[in-house]
Design an enzyme around this catalytic site. Sequence first.
Site, mmCIF file in Angstrom:
data_model
loop_
_atom_site.group_PDB
_atom_site.id
_atom_site.type_symbol
_atom_site.label_atom_id
_atom_site.label_comp_id
_atom_site.label_asym_id
_atom_site.label_seq_id
_atom_site.Cartn_x
_atom_site.Cartn_y
_atom_site.Cartn_z
ATOM 1 N N ARG A 9 0.850 -1.187 0.000
ATOM 2 C CA ARG A 9 0.000 0.000 0.000
ATOM 3 C C ARG A 9 0.889 1.242 0.000
ATOM 4 O O ARG A 9 1.936 1.274 0.654
ATOM 5 C CB ARG A 9 -0.896 0.019 1.228
ATOM 6 C CG ARG A 9 -1.876 1.178 1.224
ATOM 7 C CD ARG A 9 -2.797 1.141 2.422
ATOM 8 N NE ARG A 9 -3.693 2.292 2.389
ATOM 9 C CZ ARG A 9 -4.390 2.704 3.415
ATOM 10 N NH1 ARG A 9 -4.320 2.062 4.576
ATOM 11 N NH2 ARG A 9 -5.168 3.761 3.311
ATOM 12 N N HIS A 10 0.461 2.258 -0.714
ATOM 13 C CA HIS A 10 1.200 3.526 -0.778
ATOM 14 C C HIS A 10 1.357 4.154 0.615
ATOM 15 O O HIS A 10 0.664 3.795 1.563
ATOM 16 C CB HIS A 10 0.479 4.508 -1.703
ATOM 17 C CG HIS A 10 -0.920 4.839 -1.236
ATOM 18 N ND1 HIS A 10 -1.182 5.720 -0.209
ATOM 19 C CD2 HIS A 10 -2.107 4.366 -1.648
ATOM 20 C CE1 HIS A 10 -2.476 5.796 -0.018
ATOM 21 N NE2 HIS A 10 -3.070 4.964 -0.876
ATOM 22 N N GLY A 11 2.243 5.139 0.699
ATOM 23 C CA GLY A 11 2.451 5.879 1.941
ATOM 24 C C GLY A 11 1.266 6.768 2.281
ATOM 25 O O GLY A 11 0.402 7.033 1.446
ATOM 26 N N GLN A 12 1.251 7.226 3.512
ATOM 27 C CA GLN A 12 0.162 8.094 3.975
ATOM 28 C C GLN A 12 0.038 9.333 3.085
ATOM 29 O O GLN A 12 1.029 9.960 2.721
ATOM 30 C CB GLN A 12 0.404 8.548 5.412
ATOM 31 C CG GLN A 12 -0.737 9.391 5.965
ATOM 32 C CD GLN A 12 -0.369 10.107 7.249
ATOM 33 O OE1 GLN A 12 0.527 10.946 7.280
ATOM 34 N NE2 GLN A 12 -1.055 9.749 8.330
ATOM 35 N N ASN A 16 -5.616 10.551 3.536
ATOM 36 C CA ASN A 16 -5.581 9.575 4.635
ATOM 37 C C ASN A 16 -5.594 10.301 5.969
ATOM 38 O O ASN A 16 -6.348 9.946 6.883
ATOM 39 C CB ASN A 16 -4.336 8.699 4.574
ATOM 40 C CG ASN A 16 -4.276 7.760 3.400
ATOM 41 O OD1 ASN A 16 -3.205 7.536 2.843
ATOM 42 N ND2 ASN A 16 -5.394 7.180 2.994
ATOM 43 N N GLY A 23 -10.090 6.889 -3.420
ATOM 44 C CA GLY A 23 -10.485 6.217 -4.648
ATOM 45 C C GLY A 23 -9.681 6.663 -5.854
ATOM 46 O O GLY A 23 -8.457 6.704 -5.819
ATOM 47 N N ARG A 61 0.126 8.818 -5.863
ATOM 48 C CA ARG A 61 0.510 8.422 -4.505
ATOM 49 C C ARG A 61 1.217 7.068 -4.501
ATOM 50 O O ARG A 61 2.101 6.828 -3.690
ATOM 51 C CB ARG A 61 -0.690 8.457 -3.567
ATOM 52 C CG ARG A 61 -1.844 7.543 -3.929
ATOM 53 C CD ARG A 61 -3.081 7.898 -3.085
ATOM 54 N NE ARG A 61 -4.201 7.021 -3.257
ATOM 55 C CZ ARG A 61 -5.200 7.226 -4.103
ATOM 56 N NH1 ARG A 61 -5.183 8.278 -4.907
ATOM 57 N NH2 ARG A 61 -6.207 6.376 -4.159
ATOM 58 N N GLU A 82 -6.749 2.364 -7.579
ATOM 59 C CA GLU A 82 -7.655 2.189 -6.449
ATOM 60 C C GLU A 82 -9.094 1.962 -6.899
ATOM 61 O O GLU A 82 -9.490 2.335 -8.005
ATOM 62 C CB GLU A 82 -7.578 3.414 -5.523
ATOM 63 C CG GLU A 82 -8.486 3.389 -4.299
ATOM 64 C CD GLU A 82 -8.266 2.235 -3.335
ATOM 65 O OE1 GLU A 82 -8.448 1.070 -3.718
ATOM 66 O OE2 GLU A 82 -7.952 2.501 -2.160
#
Length: 189
Positions: A9-12, A16, A23, A61, A82
């Site tokens: 999963r991508h970084g914050q 977030n 999305g 992202r 996403e």
Amino acid sequence: MTKTLYLMRHGQTLFNKLHKIQGACDSPLTQQGIDDAKKVGQMFKDKGIIFDHAYSSTQERASDTLELITNQPYQRIKGLKEWDFGVFEGESERLNPKPDPKIGSYGDFFVQYGGESVDDVQQRVNQTLTEIMEQPDVNNVLAVSHGGVIHSFVLKWARDHTIHIPNCSAMKFSYDKGVFKYEETVEAD
């Protein structure tokens, strides 16, 4: 021959942090997201994990996260983007419905609002990752994607494991003859 997939999963991101539904829309990585991605990259180096191929979602992202982890060439792929949440995108996460306990997800809730169903997302990501892993020169892959996408993939291949996928965590799967097997979740310390 067994191959390895690190599905990350991508970084914050800013959304977030603000608890907004992302999305298909995008927001930049926060400083924490940048720092965490660099830590994960260092962790992979420290463990001697080398990727022969790297892929990311077409969303910034995800590609920004991948570029902070490794400087190797990579490919951006639409199949890793996403989940499309329709009109809910950019809105507060408080508007999300409660997941259906029978299926562990939102099912087709977002379809009526111009989004995708969990089945659509799951089929898309499974097909994409299977095509990647079936390539003859692929052995150890990093694929950076998104929480909703990874969640749908986990529902298919690792239902017995935690569904919460923190930012910058990677789920390690082995792959052989069309079957993914969950091995472990990897996070930077």
